[in-house]
Enzyme design. Structure first.
Site, PDB file in Angstrom:
ATOM      1  N   GLU A  32      -4.639 -32.610 -10.214  1.00  0.00           N
ATOM      2  CA  GLU A  32      -5.794 -32.565  -9.311  1.00  0.00           C
ATOM      3  C   GLU A  32      -7.074 -32.537 -10.138  1.00  0.00           C
ATOM      4  O   GLU A  32      -7.194 -31.758 -11.072  1.00  0.00           O
ATOM      5  CB  GLU A  32      -5.695 -31.334  -8.390  1.00  0.00           C
ATOM      6  N   LYS A  49     -13.644 -26.807  11.023  1.00  0.00           N
ATOM      7  CA  LYS A  49     -13.203 -25.935  12.118  1.00  0.00           C
ATOM      8  C   LYS A  49     -13.868 -24.562  12.027  1.00  0.00           C
ATOM      9  O   LYS A  49     -14.122 -23.919  13.046  1.00  0.00           O
ATOM     10  CB  LYS A  49     -11.685 -25.797  12.138  1.00  0.00           C
ATOM     11  N   ILE A 182     -14.834 -37.162  13.043  1.00  0.00           N
ATOM     12  CA  ILE A 182     -15.733 -36.533  12.061  1.00  0.00           C
ATOM     13  C   ILE A 182     -17.178 -36.540  12.577  1.00  0.00           C
ATOM     14  O   ILE A 182     -17.856 -35.502  12.589  1.00  0.00           O
ATOM     15  CB  ILE A 182     -15.641 -37.245  10.685  1.00  0.00           C
ATOM     16  N   VAL A 273     -19.001 -43.308   9.313  1.00  0.00           N
ATOM     17  CA  VAL A 273     -18.442 -44.591   9.765  1.00  0.00           C
ATOM     18  C   VAL A 273     -17.042 -44.836   9.196  1.00  0.00           C
ATOM     19  O   VAL A 273     -16.598 -45.967   9.102  1.00  0.00           O
ATOM     20  CB  VAL A 273     -19.381 -45.760   9.382  1.00  0.00           C
ATOM     21  N   ASP A 314      -3.887 -40.706   2.932  1.00  0.00           N
ATOM     22  CA  ASP A 314      -5.001 -41.587   3.319  1.00  0.00           C
ATOM     23  C   ASP A 314      -5.047 -42.893   2.524  1.00  0.00           C
ATOM     24  O   ASP A 314      -5.738 -43.821   2.933  1.00  0.00           O
ATOM     25  CB  ASP A 314      -6.343 -40.850   3.137  1.00  0.00           C
ATOM     26  N   ALA A 322      -4.297 -35.247   8.299  1.00  0.00           N
ATOM     27  CA  ALA A 322      -3.591 -34.341   7.398  1.00  0.00           C
ATOM     28  C   ALA A 322      -2.107 -34.249   7.734  1.00  0.00           C
ATOM     29  O   ALA A 322      -1.253 -34.317   6.844  1.00  0.00           O
ATOM     30  CB  ALA A 322      -4.228 -32.960   7.470  1.00  0.00           C
ATOM     31  N   HIS A 447       2.577 -18.699  33.723  1.00  0.00           N
ATOM     32  CA  HIS A 447       1.365 -18.618  34.544  1.00  0.00           C
ATOM     33  C   HIS A 447       0.627 -17.327  34.244  1.00  0.00           C
ATOM     34  O   HIS A 447       1.268 -16.279  34.157  1.00  0.00           O
ATOM     35  CB  HIS A 447       1.748 -18.653  36.024  1.00  0.00           C
TER      36      HIS A 447
HETATM   37  C1  LIG Z   1     -14.947 -33.933   7.759  1.00  0.00           C
HETATM   38  C2  LIG Z   1     -13.473 -34.208   7.936  1.00  0.00           C
HETATM   39  C3  LIG Z   1     -12.753 -33.529   8.904  1.00  0.00           C
HETATM   40  C4  LIG Z   1     -11.385 -33.764   9.042  1.00  0.00           C
HETATM   41  N1  LIG Z   1     -10.705 -33.075   9.997  1.00  0.00           N
HETATM   42  C5  LIG Z   1      -9.383 -33.297  10.150  1.00  0.00           C
HETATM   43  C6  LIG Z   1      -8.638 -32.558  11.102  1.00  0.00           C
HETATM   44  O1  LIG Z   1      -9.176 -31.706  11.812  1.00  0.00           O
HETATM   45  N2  LIG Z   1      -7.317 -32.796  11.201  1.00  0.00           N
HETATM   46  C7  LIG Z   1      -6.681 -33.742  10.428  1.00  0.00           C
HETATM   47  O2  LIG Z   1      -5.473 -33.934  10.564  1.00  0.00           O
HETATM   48  N3  LIG Z   1      -7.367 -34.453   9.507  1.00  0.00           N
HETATM   49  C8  LIG Z   1      -8.697 -34.250   9.349  1.00  0.00           C
HETATM   50  N4  LIG Z   1      -9.376 -34.952   8.392  1.00  0.00           N
HETATM   51  C9  LIG Z   1      -8.641 -35.946   7.593  1.00  0.00           C
HETATM   52  C10 LIG Z   1      -7.854 -35.262   6.466  1.00  0.00           C
HETATM   53  O3  LIG Z   1      -8.723 -34.467   5.702  1.00  0.00           O
HETATM   54  C11 LIG Z   1      -7.185 -36.307   5.604  1.00  0.00           C
HETATM   55  O4  LIG Z   1      -6.428 -37.174   6.405  1.00  0.00           O
HETATM   56  C12 LIG Z   1      -6.270 -35.661   4.580  1.00  0.00           C
HETATM   57  O5  LIG Z   1      -6.995 -34.787   3.748  1.00  0.00           O
HETATM   58  C13 LIG Z   1      -5.578 -36.728   3.734  1.00  0.00           C
HETATM   59  O6  LIG Z   1      -4.730 -36.092   2.830  1.00  0.00           O
HETATM   60  P1  LIG Z   1      -4.363 -36.763   1.427  1.00  0.00           P
HETATM   61  O7  LIG Z   1      -3.384 -35.844   0.804  1.00  0.00           O
HETATM   62  O8  LIG Z   1      -4.003 -38.170   1.636  1.00  0.00           O
HETATM   63  O9  LIG Z   1      -5.702 -36.799   0.593  1.00  0.00           O
HETATM   64  P2  LIG Z   1      -6.866 -35.770   0.284  1.00  0.00           P
HETATM   65  O10 LIG Z   1      -6.824 -34.583   1.139  1.00  0.00           O
HETATM   66  O11 LIG Z   1      -8.090 -36.602   0.290  1.00  0.00           O
HETATM   67  O12 LIG Z   1      -6.542 -35.296  -1.184  1.00  0.00           O
HETATM   68  C14 LIG Z   1      -6.558 -36.174  -2.259  1.00  0.00           C
HETATM   69  C15 LIG Z   1      -6.796 -35.382  -3.516  1.00  0.00           C
HETATM   70  O13 LIG Z   1      -6.596 -36.237  -4.623  1.00  0.00           O
HETATM   71  C16 LIG Z   1      -7.525 -35.909  -5.625  1.00  0.00           C
HETATM   72  N5  LIG Z   1      -7.648 -37.062  -6.508  1.00  0.00           N
HETATM   73  C17 LIG Z   1      -8.126 -38.292  -6.205  1.00  0.00           C
HETATM   74  N6  LIG Z   1      -8.021 -39.112  -7.270  1.00  0.00           N
HETATM   75  C18 LIG Z   1      -7.469 -38.373  -8.255  1.00  0.00           C
HETATM   76  C19 LIG Z   1      -7.105 -38.662  -9.591  1.00  0.00           C
HETATM   77  N7  LIG Z   1      -7.253 -39.875 -10.113  1.00  0.00           N
HETATM   78  N8  LIG Z   1      -6.575 -37.672 -10.327  1.00  0.00           N
HETATM   79  C20 LIG Z   1      -6.396 -36.430  -9.827  1.00  0.00           C
HETATM   80  N9  LIG Z   1      -6.718 -36.110  -8.567  1.00  0.00           N
HETATM   81  C21 LIG Z   1      -7.234 -37.072  -7.782  1.00  0.00           C
HETATM   82  C22 LIG Z   1      -8.787 -35.614  -4.845  1.00  0.00           C
HETATM   83  O14 LIG Z   1      -9.679 -34.832  -5.619  1.00  0.00           O
HETATM   84  C23 LIG Z   1      -8.231 -34.864  -3.659  1.00  0.00           C
HETATM   85  O15 LIG Z   1      -8.213 -33.488  -3.879  1.00  0.00           O
HETATM   86  C24 LIG Z   1     -10.744 -34.720   8.222  1.00  0.00           C
HETATM   87  C25 LIG Z   1     -11.460 -35.398   7.236  1.00  0.00           C
HETATM   88  C26 LIG Z   1     -12.809 -35.142   7.083  1.00  0.00           C
HETATM   89  C27 LIG Z   1     -13.547 -35.874   6.017  1.00  0.00           C
END
Ligand SMILES: Cc1cc2nc3c(=O)[nH]c(=O)nc-3n(C[C@H](O)[C@H](O)[C@H](O)COP(=O)(O)OP(=O)(O)OC[C@H]3O[C@@H](n4cnc5c(N)ncnc54)[C@H](O)[C@@H]3O)c2cc1C
Length: 473
Positions: A32, A49, A182, A273, A314, A322, A447
């Site tokens: 990380e 939240k 968002i 966006v 993502d 998430a 209920h």
């Molecule tokens: C404002 C906001 C609100 C949200 N609210 C919700 C919600 O209520 N419910 C929900 O389900 N989803 C929500 N989401 C979406 C959710 O946050 C993402 O879908 C989720 O975090 C994706 O998980 P991930 O593990 O794919 O990546 P991420 O959580 O993005 O984690 C990826 C990690 O990889 C690390 N990383 C990247 N490149 C490298 C590298 N080369 N070397 C080492 N580390 C690296 C990054 O630093 C990061 O920590 C929200 C998103 C945002 C922006």
């Protein structure tokens, strides 16, 4: 090999993959570059939240009279609210650290890059490089706020979600571009704090992925709360040349639904966006890993075209949420371990928007279900007819269920109202397990609960709702 599994990125994709791998006896490491827990815990799901909870407490305090309670004056302390949100996020991140430790997972702090199908180079904060090998490498690098050329983010006046979570002072006005979850959540939060909000949406309704009835109802709530909503509109440019210290506002050129340009002013423009996957600088091109529409291409077990390299969360196509990332993580790891695992059913991934009222949905909207050629039975139950909602003073909203008339199974569930995100899991299960409308309506719901609306909406689809004055089906 140094490890069985090496994972880049510690979001809900990466850290869940690491824990599941460790549970299955694999020697696991996680890399990380920022905070443990990824966007979700640090800059997404959790801090938003926390902010929205503060907005809700403020709203309760301001409307305490309606519950027979006198509160002199409720005033938000913006800095304290932001500080609380950061504390909650930090605590969650520490929780992930603890979980990783407890599961004997090696954590490397640094930037990971694929060197070949079994090697990752890690560059730490001081620029030192080390290379580790593993039989399986999982990419879980997540995504970042999408940049549009019409409003390049400078992080100060034209911002993305990260800056919106840590502003130093409460802006008087904010133009929010994009009304997905968002944009809508942050617009709601800042509006509650007293910021004058203009919400610009390119599509005909806000929360455009939701069922039209839900989107319209949320639009009414937003307008009632004082927001200006511009649908069928797009931001053409933002003039940030005016001196902000002189009190000048950003001038935002918006093309309205008639195709005319109008100028709006705001202290801050929040660009919401969408997101872009983090696929650059991680060694994809060098290894010839195939991408498609900006996402890494994978099969149903998250295997890329290079044997031994996987991608989840993502950075792959599918809902950017998430819980989707975590489900993908578990499926990917269980397949690597040779277990019989179920693949992720993307038609059963719930989606939530934590505004007030909240929105929750799973499956097809009524329009999409009709387009797909299903014969439909639609049931609706308004919270005005719910005893629990009346007691809570939360009569806004409804449950709308869409069934396949041929076999009575659920095609889509759409909820708007107080705390409805907590009601959704029952409907995800119903959809996943093809539970019939009749079973839903015959299942005894306690209920008084908001959940009774699910049972009643199912019954309404068949003209059998007990607590509806006018059965519309
Ligand atoms: C404002 C906001 C609100 C949200 N609210 C919700 C919600 O209520 N419910 C929900 O389900 N989803 C929500 N989401 C979406 C959710 O946050 C993402 O879908 C989720 O975090 C994706 O998980 P991930 O593990 O794919 O990546 P991420 O959580 O993005 O984690 C990826 C990690 O990889 C690390 N990383 C990247 N490149 C490298 C590298 N080369 N070397 C080492 N580390 C690296 C990054 O630093 C990061 O920590 C929200 C998103 C945002 C922006």
């Amino acid at each position: 090999m140094n490890f069985d599994v090496l994972i880049i990125g510690s979001g809900p994709g990466g850290y869940v993959a690491a824990i599941r791998a460790a549970q299955l006896g694999m020697n696991t490491a996680l890399i990380e570059k920022d905070e443990l827990g990824g966007v979700c815990l640090n800059w997404g799901c959790i801090p938003t939240k926390s902010l929205l909870k503060s907005a809700q407490v403020l709203d309760y305090a301001r409307h305490a009279d309606a519950y027979g309670i006198k509160i002199a004056e409720a005033v938000p302390d913006f800095q304290a609210i932001i500080a609380r949100s950061r504390e909650v996020a930090n605590k969650m991140s520490k929780g992930v650290h603890y979980l990783l430790q407890k599961n004997n997972i090696t954590v490397f702090h640094g930037q990971g890059k694929l060197m070949d199908s079994q090697q990752v180079e890690i560059t730490d904060a001081d620029g030192n490089k080390r290379t580790y090998s593993a039989s399986h490498i999982i990419l879980a690098t997540g995504a970042h706020s999408r940049q549009l050329p019409t409003m390049p983010q400078d992080g100060k006046r034209i911002i993305g979600y990260r800056q919106a979570l840590t502003l130093e002072h409460l802006p008087k006005s904010m133009l929010v571009v994009g009304s997905g979850a968002i944009g809508s959540e942050l617009a709601w939060f800042y509006n509650s704090m007293g910021t004058q909000i203009t919400l610009v949406e390119f599509m005909p309704t806000i929360v455009p992925l939701e069922d039209e009835d839900i989107a319209k109802q949320l639009g009414r709530s937003f307008k009632k709360a004082g927001m200006t909503i511009l649908t069928n509109s797009s931001v053409e440019s933002v003039d940030s040349s005016a001196d902000v210290n002189g009190g000048n506002l950003l001038k935002v050129s918006v093309k309205n639904k008639k195709g005319e340009l109008e100028t709006h002013e705001a202290e801050i423009v929040l660009s919401a966006v969408g997101i872009e996957p983090n696929i650059t600088g991680i060694g994809l091109e060098e290894l010839g890993i195939v991408t498609e529409n900006g996402h890494i291409k994978v099969d149903e077990y998250y295997r890329t075209n290079v044997v031994g390299v996987y991608a989840i969360g993502d950075i792959v196509a599918g809902q950017s949420l998430a819980h989707a990332a975590s489900a993908e993580a578990i499926c990917c790891i269980e397949k690597i371990a040779g277990l019989t695992t179920t693949t992720v059913d993307y038609g059963c991934v719930p989606a939530c928007t934590y505004t007030s009222p909240e929105v929750g949905s799973v499956g097809l909207s009524e329009a999409k279900a009709s387009e797909a050629g299903y014969e439909l039975k639609v049931g609706k139950f308004p919270f005005t007819a719910s005893g629990k909602a009346s007691a809570a003073g939360a009569n806004d909203g409804f449950v709308k269920l869409i069934f396949n008339a041929k076999d009575d199974t659920l095609l889509g569930a759409h909820l708007i109202g107080d705390n409805v995100t907590e009601m959704l899991a029952e409907l995800v299960l119903a959809k996943k397990e093809k539970i019939s409308a009749r079973t839903l309506m015959k299942t005894i719901h306690p209920h008084p609960t908001m959940n009774e609306a699910v049972m009643e909406a199912a019954a309404d689809a068949y003209g059998e709702a007990i607590h509806l004055l006018n059965n519309h089906s």
